[in-house]
Motif scaffolding. Structure first.
Motif, short mmCIF file in Angstrom:
data_model
loop_
_atom_site.label_atom_id
_atom_site.label_comp_id
_atom_site.label_asym_id
_atom_site.label_seq_id
_atom_site.Cartn_x
_atom_site.Cartn_y
_atom_site.Cartn_z
N GLN A 156 -10.48 -2.59 6.70
CA GLN A 156 -10.50 -1.14 6.49
C GLN A 156 -9.10 -0.61 6.17
O GLN A 156 -8.18 -0.76 6.98
CB GLN A 156 -11.04 -0.44 7.74
CG GLN A 156 -11.09 1.06 7.64
CD GLN A 156 -12.11 1.53 6.61
OE1 GLN A 156 -13.30 1.47 6.87
NE2 GLN A 156 -11.65 1.97 5.44
N HIS A 157 -8.98 0.00 5.00
CA HIS A 157 -7.70 0.61 4.61
C HIS A 157 -7.80 2.13 4.67
O HIS A 157 -8.88 2.68 4.75
CB HIS A 157 -7.31 0.15 3.20
CG HIS A 157 -6.92 -1.30 3.17
ND1 HIS A 157 -5.69 -1.74 3.58
CD2 HIS A 157 -7.62 -2.40 2.85
CE1 HIS A 157 -5.64 -3.06 3.48
NE2 HIS A 157 -6.80 -3.49 3.05
N VAL A 158 -6.63 2.77 4.65
CA VAL A 158 -6.58 4.23 4.76
C VAL A 158 -5.79 4.81 3.58
O VAL A 158 -5.08 4.08 2.88
CB VAL A 158 -5.93 4.66 6.10
CG1 VAL A 158 -6.78 4.24 7.29
CG2 VAL A 158 -4.51 4.12 6.22
N HIS A 159 -5.90 6.14 3.40
CA HIS A 159 -5.25 6.78 2.24
C HIS A 159 -3.73 6.61 2.24
O HIS A 159 -3.11 6.60 1.18
CB HIS A 159 -5.64 8.26 2.17
CG HIS A 159 -7.02 8.47 1.60
ND1 HIS A 159 -7.26 8.70 0.27
CD2 HIS A 159 -8.24 8.43 2.18
CE1 HIS A 159 -8.56 8.81 0.06
NE2 HIS A 159 -9.18 8.66 1.21
N TYR A 160 -3.15 6.47 3.43
CA TYR A 160 -1.69 6.33 3.51
C TYR A 160 -1.19 5.02 2.86
O TYR A 160 0.00 4.87 2.57
CB TYR A 160 -1.28 6.38 4.99
CG TYR A 160 0.20 6.50 5.25
CD1 TYR A 160 0.94 7.56 4.74
CD2 TYR A 160 0.86 5.54 6.03
CE1 TYR A 160 2.31 7.66 5.00
CE2 TYR A 160 2.22 5.64 6.29
CZ TYR A 160 2.95 6.70 5.76
OH TYR A 160 4.29 6.80 6.01
N SER A 161 -2.11 4.09 2.59
CA SER A 161 -1.72 2.81 1.98
C SER A 161 -0.99 3.03 0.66
O SER A 161 -0.19 2.20 0.22
CB SER A 161 -2.95 1.94 1.71
OG SER A 161 -3.73 2.53 0.68
N ILE A 162 -1.24 4.16 0.03
CA ILE A 162 -0.65 4.44 -1.28
C ILE A 162 0.88 4.41 -1.22
O ILE A 162 1.54 4.10 -2.22
CB ILE A 162 -1.18 5.79 -1.82
CG1 ILE A 162 -0.92 5.92 -3.32
CG2 ILE A 162 -0.61 6.97 -1.06
CD1 ILE A 162 -1.63 7.14 -3.95
N ILE A 163 1.43 4.68 -0.05
CA ILE A 163 2.89 4.70 0.10
C ILE A 163 3.46 3.30 -0.19
O ILE A 163 4.39 3.14 -0.99
CB ILE A 163 3.28 5.17 1.53
CG1 ILE A 163 2.78 6.60 1.77
CG2 ILE A 163 4.78 5.04 1.80
CD1 ILE A 163 3.42 7.67 0.91
N SER A 164 2.89 2.27 0.43
CA SER A 164 3.37 0.90 0.17
C SER A 164 2.99 0.45 -1.23
O SER A 164 3.75 -0.25 -1.90
CB SER A 164 2.75 -0.13 1.10
OG SER A 164 2.82 0.20 2.42
N GLN A 165 1.78 0.82 -1.64
CA GLN A 165 1.33 0.34 -2.96
C GLN A 165 2.22 0.92 -4.06
O GLN A 165 2.55 0.23 -5.03
CB GLN A 165 -0.15 0.70 -3.16
CG GLN A 165 -1.04 -0.20 -2.31
CD GLN A 165 -2.32 0.45 -1.84
OE1 GLN A 165 -2.49 1.66 -1.94
NE2 GLN A 165 -3.22 -0.34 -1.29
N TYR A 166 2.63 2.15 -3.88
CA TYR A 166 3.50 2.79 -4.86
C TYR A 166 4.86 2.08 -4.92
O TYR A 166 5.34 1.69 -5.99
CB TYR A 166 3.68 4.27 -4.49
CG TYR A 166 4.79 4.94 -5.25
CD1 TYR A 166 4.66 5.20 -6.62
CD2 TYR A 166 5.98 5.30 -4.62
CE1 TYR A 166 5.68 5.80 -7.33
CE2 TYR A 166 7.01 5.91 -5.32
CZ TYR A 166 6.85 6.15 -6.68
OH TYR A 166 7.87 6.73 -7.38
N LEU A 167 5.48 1.92 -3.76
CA LEU A 167 6.86 1.39 -3.79
C LEU A 167 6.92 -0.09 -4.20
O LEU A 167 7.84 -0.52 -4.89
CB LEU A 167 7.54 1.60 -2.42
CG LEU A 167 9.06 1.60 -2.52
CD1 LEU A 167 9.57 2.74 -3.38
CD2 LEU A 167 9.70 1.68 -1.13
N THR A 168 5.92 -0.86 -3.79
CA THR A 168 5.92 -2.28 -4.20
C THR A 168 5.65 -2.38 -5.70
O THR A 168 6.23 -3.22 -6.39
CB THR A 168 4.87 -3.08 -3.41
OG1 THR A 168 3.63 -2.37 -3.44
CG2 THR A 168 5.29 -3.32 -1.98
N THR A 169 4.80 -1.51 -6.21
CA THR A 169 4.55 -1.51 -7.67
C THR A 169 5.86 -1.24 -8.40
O THR A 169 6.20 -1.88 -9.39
CB THR A 169 3.52 -0.42 -8.04
OG1 THR A 169 2.29 -0.74 -7.39
CG2 THR A 169 3.31 -0.33 -9.53
N LYS A 170 6.61 -0.30 -7.86
CA LYS A 170 7.86 0.08 -8.52
C LYS A 170 8.92 -1.02 -8.41
O LYS A 170 9.56 -1.38 -9.40
CB LYS A 170 8.39 1.34 -7.82
CG LYS A 170 8.65 2.46 -8.81
CD LYS A 170 9.22 3.65 -8.14
CE LYS A 170 10.59 3.91 -8.74
NZ LYS A 170 11.18 5.14 -8.23
#
Ligand code: PRX
Length: 571
Positions: free
Chosen positions: A222-236
């Motif tokens: 189960q993931h949560v909306h806050y995951s976007i923080i890591s997904q954003y920075l690792t993508t970058k």
């Protein structure tokens, strides 16, 4: 292109005082704010003036291309969100996506999140049993699918009372809709200019990804909306995506790579991505790169080994000069493949390591960092990673010693639990460390070197399959008395499934039965779970308590020492 500065700059300089709040600031998020992944991927980009920029260039297996801007994506995902709301789907309910890589897959994912439901993407090649296990476990309310896959849903519908809506995205006038079925044509649906995204906050559930373990049926991470923080920075920082990039992630969103880095990461960063909904073919892939002038490519070792097998002559037939950064994930990327990619494309594939549970890349090779071919690289800033002693679960101090890969919990995209299975979640922690279930060593320079899994899960072509799920399905075959599934070495897929089968009285081993059992599993579970080899045996080695000793069978396949079996026998 070579003078371009990477987003991360210097890895070493990013390490001291690293704080995830850096990503929060870049996304304009403050603690306690609303945070909805669906809104971030389209609405926010439109607000930033990227509405007319291409978000998705999609090519199907026939070569038909569809293009969507960020504004198209915004209004079309609004329409999907509104449609679900009108159907009575409630925030928090699970909505499955079970289709090939059509644009509808990418957009329904966002529509689901926008209206507050939980997206449950499943691999479209799953057979009815694999599908049933996951829909039943999640008590899924609605499923988006395509005509070619609906028969599998119909087959199991009778035993899925929670499943209220089956939404077919490519139904036409000739489609006869059956029980609970609806037609939704994304292209013809009126565009919805205004939709108020569900006011989710950091800990609101977002995505439920099923993954396999050694025991029991697959578990929903189960993931949560806050995951976007890591997904954003690792993508970058890892994929190094920059505004003018054309990015290709060839993973299917039925698996976590296809959502974290095939949907969320690139689109929150406002990047144009391309999707090819077609099977593997070296020619086709190179053509695709050339045609769309792809600059950054995120792939997987099995695909790279398949390309390697086709050689470099075919590479030279295409203009692949647009490529500037390559990365890989899913299984060990062997040194030969890294070296070959430099020869073929003039660029190294940068290995990255992570899992369904981690939600984002945790150990990797960064642009500009010295690559040691065969190594997974170093922990992402903000991730504390180590290897633990297998008995004491204390960090190993001596470099080069193999231990269990462990992470200090607390990064934004870490899974929050296994759906309805807190006990298994809790069992993943020792001494305050999260155990990934893998073994590795760390060299004196801090590079991680993958050794293998620490459980019985089979990693075939980068996809995890659970032995229990295969064995349970095998037992449903009328000829099978008992069975064991293990991984055996394979030059391309790293490992493939091998099944040991003891037959019921009255059945004799034969080539026909062999094939029949293989197909039985392919249809019920998936082509990946299908044993590539079946060995008929009289009986299977077991512990005193009756558990099948898979590890012994596996060791034989790999030509390894069987090791100490006394513990197993006392298990
Ligand atoms: O065993 C590791 C292997 O794949 C597992 C995670 O699989 P999954 O949850 O399906 O997610 C795959 C994509 C993120 C890991 O526990 N694995 C993943 N990346 C690597 C790897 N093994 C070796 N090297 C890698 N780079």
């Amino acid at each position: 292109m070579s003078e371009r500065k990477s987003n991360i700059g210097s890895y070493e300089q990013r390490l001291p005082n690293f704080d995830w709040s850096l990503a929060e600031q870049e996304l304009g998020y403050k603690k306690g704010d609303k945070i909805n992944i669906g809104w971030y991927l389209s609405d926010r980009n439109c607000q930033k003036g990227l509405g007319m920029k291409l978000a998705l260039i999609h090519e199907d297996h026939l070569g038909n291309v569809r293009r969507y801007t960020f504004n198209d994506m915004r209004v079309m995902t609004n329409a999907i969100a509104l449609y679900l709301q009108k159907l009575g789907v409630q925030p928090g309910e699970r909505v499955c996506i079970f289709m090939d890589r059509a644009p509808e897959l990418y957009f329904t994912f966002q529509g689901i999140l926008k209206m507050g439901a939980v997206a449950q993407p499943l691999f479209s090649a799953f057979g009815d049993e694999s599908l049933f296990t996951r829909l039943d476990n999640a008590k899924t309310t609605a499923i988006f699918t395509q005509k070619k896959h609906v028969a599998k849903v119909r087959k199991i519908l009778g035993t899925l009372p929670a499943l209220r809506h089956i939404i077919i995205v490519d139904a036409d006038e000739s489609t006869t809709l059956k029980d609970r079925e609806l037609a939704y044509n994304m292209e013809k649906q009126p565009r919805v200019e205004q939709f108020d995204a569900y006011p989710s906050t950091a800990e609101t559930p977002s995505v439920l990804h099923y993954t396999s373990g050694t025991t029991g049926q697959p578990k929903g991470a189960q993931h949560v909306h806050y995951s976007i923080i890591s997904q954003y920075l690792t993508t970058k920082w890892v994929l190094d995506l920059q505004p003018d990039d054309i990015y290709w992630c060839n993973a299917d969103p039925g698996w976590v790579t296809g959502t974290s880095y095939g949907i969320i990461g690139p689109w929150v960063a406002g990047i144009t991505q391309v999707v090819l909904d077609a099977g593997f073919s070296a020619e086709r892939w190179y053509q695709f790169i050339e045609k769309h002038k792809i600059t950054v490519w995120y792939s997987a070792p099995t695909a790279i080994r398949l390309l390697m097998r086709e050689g470099t002559d075919i590479v030279r037939k295409y203009n692949l000069k647009s490529l500037r950064h390559l990365a890989s994930v899913g299984e060990p990327l062997n040194a030969e493949a890294v070296i070959w990619s430099k020869e073929a494309f003039g660029l190294f594939f940068h290995d990255s390591y992570w899992q369904t549970e981690t939600g984002s890349i945790v150990i990797t090779n960064y642009p500009g960092m010295t690559i040691k071919p065969g190594s997974m690289g170093k922990p992402f800033p903000g991730i504390t990673a180590t290897v633990l002693d297998t008995k004491t679960f204390e960090p190993i101090q001596k470099s080069g010693t193999v231990g269990l890969i462990a992470l200090k919990p607390g990064w934004p995209s870490m899974f929050r639990t296994y759906w309805n299975n807190q006990a298994v979640y809790d069992s993943k922690f020792k001494n305050g460390w999260y155990l990934c279930g893998d073994r590795a060593s760390i060299d004196p320079d801090g590079y991680f070197w993958f050794v293998g899994r620490d459980d019985d899960v089979i990693n075939t072509g980068g996809h995890l399959v659970g032995p229990f799920e295969i064995e349970s399905a095998l037992l449903e075959h009328p000829a099978v008395a008992e069975s064991a599934a293990v991984g055996k070495p394979d030059p391309v897929n790293m490992e493939v499934v091998k099944a040991f089968v003891a037959l019921k009285p009255g059945f004799e081993p034969s080539d026909d039965l062999d094939l029949e059992i293989m197909n039985f599993i392919r249809k019920k579970l998936s082509p990946l779970a299908m044993p590539q080899e079946i060995e008929f045996v009289k009986s299977l080695p077991k512990t005193r308590s009756g558990k099948i000793m898979r590890r012994m069978l596996r060791a034989k396949e790999w030509g390894e020492e069987i090791g100490d079996t006394s513990t197993l026998e006392n298990d």
